[in-house]
Design a protein around this motif. Structure first.
Motif, PDB file in Angstrom:
ATOM      1  N   ASP A 193      -5.174  46.708  45.289  1.00  0.00           N
ATOM      2  CA  ASP A 193      -4.079  45.776  44.975  1.00  0.00           C
ATOM      3  C   ASP A 193      -3.032  46.652  44.277  1.00  0.00           C
ATOM      4  OD1 ASP A 193      -2.879  43.229  44.814  1.00  0.00           O
ATOM      5  OD2 ASP A 193      -3.543  43.011  42.745  1.00  0.00           O
ATOM      6  N   ALA A 194      -2.189  47.236  45.081  1.00  0.00           N
ATOM      7  CA  ALA A 194      -1.458  48.434  44.653  1.00  0.00           C
ATOM      8  C   ALA A 194      -0.298  48.166  43.696  1.00  0.00           C
ATOM      9  CB  ALA A 194      -0.922  49.131  45.900  1.00  0.00           C
ATOM     10  N   LEU A 223       2.275  57.142  46.421  1.00  0.00           N
ATOM     11  CA  LEU A 223       1.096  56.811  45.604  1.00  0.00           C
ATOM     12  C   LEU A 223       0.195  55.814  46.352  1.00  0.00           C
ATOM     13  CD1 LEU A 223      -0.534  56.750  42.932  1.00  0.00           C
ATOM     14  CD2 LEU A 223       1.072  55.015  42.096  1.00  0.00           C
ATOM     15  N   GLN A 224       0.814  54.815  46.965  1.00  0.00           N
ATOM     16  CA  GLN A 224       0.040  53.791  47.686  1.00  0.00           C
ATOM     17  C   GLN A 224      -0.759  54.422  48.833  1.00  0.00           C
ATOM     18  OE1 GLN A 224       3.598  51.664  48.455  1.00  0.00           O
ATOM     19  NE2 GLN A 224       3.431  50.336  46.648  1.00  0.00           N
ATOM     20  N   LYS A 225      -0.143  55.380  49.538  1.00  0.00           N
ATOM     21  CA  LYS A 225      -0.860  56.049  50.641  1.00  0.00           C
ATOM     22  C   LYS A 225      -2.074  56.796  50.084  1.00  0.00           C
ATOM     23  CE  LYS A 225       3.255  56.551  53.488  1.00  0.00           C
ATOM     24  NZ  LYS A 225       4.450  57.346  53.739  1.00  0.00           N
ATOM     25  N   SER A 226      -1.882  57.488  48.950  1.00  0.00           N
ATOM     26  CA  SER A 226      -3.017  58.251  48.390  1.00  0.00           C
ATOM     27  C   SER A 226      -4.105  57.316  47.866  1.00  0.00           C
ATOM     28  CB  SER A 226      -2.598  59.142  47.223  1.00  0.00           C
ATOM     29  OG  SER A 226      -1.383  59.710  47.444  1.00  0.00           O
ATOM     30  N   GLU A 249       8.933  45.283  50.784  1.00  0.00           N
ATOM     31  CA  GLU A 249       9.527  46.539  51.237  1.00  0.00           C
ATOM     32  C   GLU A 249       8.607  47.214  52.288  1.00  0.00           C
ATOM     33  OE1 GLU A 249      12.385  48.347  51.050  1.00  0.00           O
ATOM     34  OE2 GLU A 249      11.172  49.624  52.333  1.00  0.00           O
ATOM     35  N   PRO A 250       9.102  47.406  53.524  1.00  0.00           N
ATOM     36  CA  PRO A 250       8.229  47.973  54.575  1.00  0.00           C
ATOM     37  C   PRO A 250       7.648  49.344  54.247  1.00  0.00           C
ATOM     38  CG  PRO A 250      10.163  46.976  55.563  1.00  0.00           C
ATOM     39  CD  PRO A 250      10.396  46.956  54.077  1.00  0.00           C
ATOM     40  N   ILE A 251       8.367  50.186  53.504  1.00  0.00           N
ATOM     41  CA  ILE A 251       7.767  51.514  53.261  1.00  0.00           C
ATOM     42  C   ILE A 251       6.583  51.421  52.293  1.00  0.00           C
ATOM     43  CG2 ILE A 251       9.950  52.722  53.769  1.00  0.00           C
ATOM     44  CD1 ILE A 251      10.006  53.610  50.850  1.00  0.00           C
ATOM     45  N   GLU A 252       6.455  50.292  51.592  1.00  0.00           N
ATOM     46  CA  GLU A 252       5.284  50.089  50.720  1.00  0.00           C
ATOM     47  C   GLU A 252       4.203  49.264  51.420  1.00  0.00           C
ATOM     48  OE1 GLU A 252       6.178  49.192  46.485  1.00  0.00           O
ATOM     49  OE2 GLU A 252       8.162  48.759  47.302  1.00  0.00           O
ATOM     50  N   VAL A 257       0.042  51.272  55.743  1.00  0.00           N
ATOM     51  CA  VAL A 257      -1.051  50.936  56.662  1.00  0.00           C
ATOM     52  C   VAL A 257      -0.981  51.842  57.899  1.00  0.00           C
ATOM     53  CG1 VAL A 257      -2.025  49.102  58.102  1.00  0.00           C
ATOM     54  CG2 VAL A 257      -1.170  48.571  55.809  1.00  0.00           C
ATOM     55  N   ASP A 258       0.225  52.053  58.395  1.00  0.00           N
ATOM     56  CA  ASP A 258       0.434  52.934  59.551  1.00  0.00           C
ATOM     57  C   ASP A 258      -0.086  54.342  59.237  1.00  0.00           C
ATOM     58  OD1 ASP A 258       2.006  53.515  62.154  1.00  0.00           O
ATOM     59  OD2 ASP A 258       2.775  55.010  60.745  1.00  0.00           O
ATOM     60  N   TYR A 259       0.152  54.802  58.024  1.00  0.00           N
ATOM     61  CA  TYR A 259      -0.289  56.142  57.599  1.00  0.00           C
ATOM     62  C   TYR A 259      -1.823  56.252  57.696  1.00  0.00           C
ATOM     63  CZ  TYR A 259      -1.573  59.816  54.284  1.00  0.00           C
ATOM     64  OH  TYR A 259      -2.151  60.903  53.692  1.00  0.00           O
ATOM     65  N   ILE A 260      -2.521  55.211  57.232  1.00  0.00           N
ATOM     66  CA  ILE A 260      -3.995  55.243  57.266  1.00  0.00           C
ATOM     67  C   ILE A 260      -4.491  55.166  58.709  1.00  0.00           C
ATOM     68  CG2 ILE A 260      -6.035  53.787  56.712  1.00  0.00           C
ATOM     69  CD1 ILE A 260      -5.161  55.604  54.433  1.00  0.00           C
TER      70      ILE A 260
END
Ligand SMILES: C[S@@+](CC[C@H](N)C(=O)[O-])C[C@H]1O[C@@H](n2cnc3c(N)ncnc32)[C@H](O)[C@@H]1O
Length: 317
Positions: A193-194, A223-226, A249-252, A257-260
């Motif tokens: 729950d970032a 940070l959220q990606k990590s 905000e889409p980048i958050e 999610v796309d990154y994972i």
């Protein structure tokens, strides 16, 4: 400076207030959802909601005792109710830990974690503990929850909420959540729950209009990606990782999610609850995200009359 916006006022005046207070936010919101309904709900006061703590009370018993205050049920959470009061912290049910004040959208993440008694669960960013206490009730106080938060200043409130709610199975840790990546395949389920830019919390506090900065979102996204990557490493094969934020905000959100999805074998699953969202972004601001992110739940304030919220359910095969 206290911000005043009349939620029942003229829609052009509401938009103008956003533009004057924070032009950068206003431009971003126009790209995310420029509809009049969106802007009106962004400033409509949030409905007060609570969750019955089934570790200490039966739902029916609390409903009977609070029937004069209850205005409705949260459709997606059996233990969730809307109340007609603003200041519930003085009502005995709250002090006794029979209810927990929790925004209706924020009840969603633990509901999709497929929790059962005896599980070992990691709540990587836990304070003040709304979702940790909800997880504990689905575990029926059997098993173990590692309730972690990086901020010492937020640990006391977490511990006091766990105590008030009769949670007996939480082990509180104070670590940067990225630390948990070293515990490979250890947890049955993990919640991220970032920390986020709180764009979805404007309804709760107009101060968030002034505080929001695009600059912060880039750092938060990293940070959220990590944190999500650490969570993914820590979950067992077959286990569920839920990622949630209270930002639009889409980048958050979709980007994390796309990154994972691109960097692990994670599979994304739909959030199967009676809650209405809007279509997640597969393209935004020149970026393209996996079609799979359509399975995420993106809640704009007008979709189900909640704060702005985002949830993704991931499974490790
Ligand atoms: C959205 S709040 C969590 C709310 C909580 N899950 C609840 O339901 O009550 C995000 C939390 O992340 C914590 N946080 C920020 N950076 C962190 C990090 N690197 N590792 C772990 N927690 C972090 C913040 O202190 C904050 O308490």
């Amino acid at each position: 400076m206290k911000v005043f916006i009349d939620p029942d006022g003229d829609i052009e005046e509401i938009k103008e207030a956003f533009r004057l207070i924070n032009p950068e936010l206003y431009e971003r919101l126009l790209k995310i959802d420029g509809s009049d309904e969106f802007f009106r709900y962004m400033v409509k006061p949030l409905r007060v909601s609570v969750r019955v703590n089934t570790l200490k009370a039966e739902v029916d018993e609390v409903v009977e005792n609070l029937k004069e205050l209850i205005t409705g049920r949260v459709p997606w959470c059996e233990e969730g109710f809307y109340l007609s009061i603003d200041e519930f912290s003085r009502i005995p049910e709250h002090q006794l830990g029979l209810i927990f004040s929790q925004e209706a959208a924020s009840m969603i993440p633990p509901l999709v974690m497929e929790l059962e008694p005896k599980m070992t669960v990691l709540d990587i960013a836990a304070s003040p503990g709304a979702k940790t206490t909800q997880i504990a009730q689905y575990l029926q106080n059997e098993g173990c929850i590692v309730a972690n938060d990086v901020k010492h200043s937020r640990i006391n409130i977490l511990i006091s909420n766990l105590q008030r709610c009769g949670v007996l199975i939480a082990k509180v840790t104070v670590k940067d959540g990225r630390y948990f990546g070293r515990f490979r395949n250890r947890f049955d389920a993990v919640l991220v729950d970032a920390p986020c830019s709180n764009m979805g919390m404007i309804r709760k506090n107009y101060r968030n209009i002034r505080l929001w900065k695009m600059r912060d979102c880039y750092g938060l996204s990293k940070l959220q990606k990590s944190l999500l990557m650490a969570a993914y490493k820590a979950v067992k094969p077959g286990g569920v990782v839920v990622y949630s934020t209270c930002t639009l905000e889409p980048i958050e959100n979709e980007e994390v999610v796309d990154y994972i999805l691109r960097n692990t074998d994670a599979e994304i699953e739909e959030v199967n609850l009676p809650v209405k969202g809007v279509e997640p972004f597969t393209k935004f601001d020149g970026k393209e995200y996996s079609e799979e992110v359509r399975k995420c739940l993106r809640l704009h304030p007008q979709s189900s009359d909640t704060e702005g919220f985002f949830v993704a359910k991931l499974r490790k095969p």
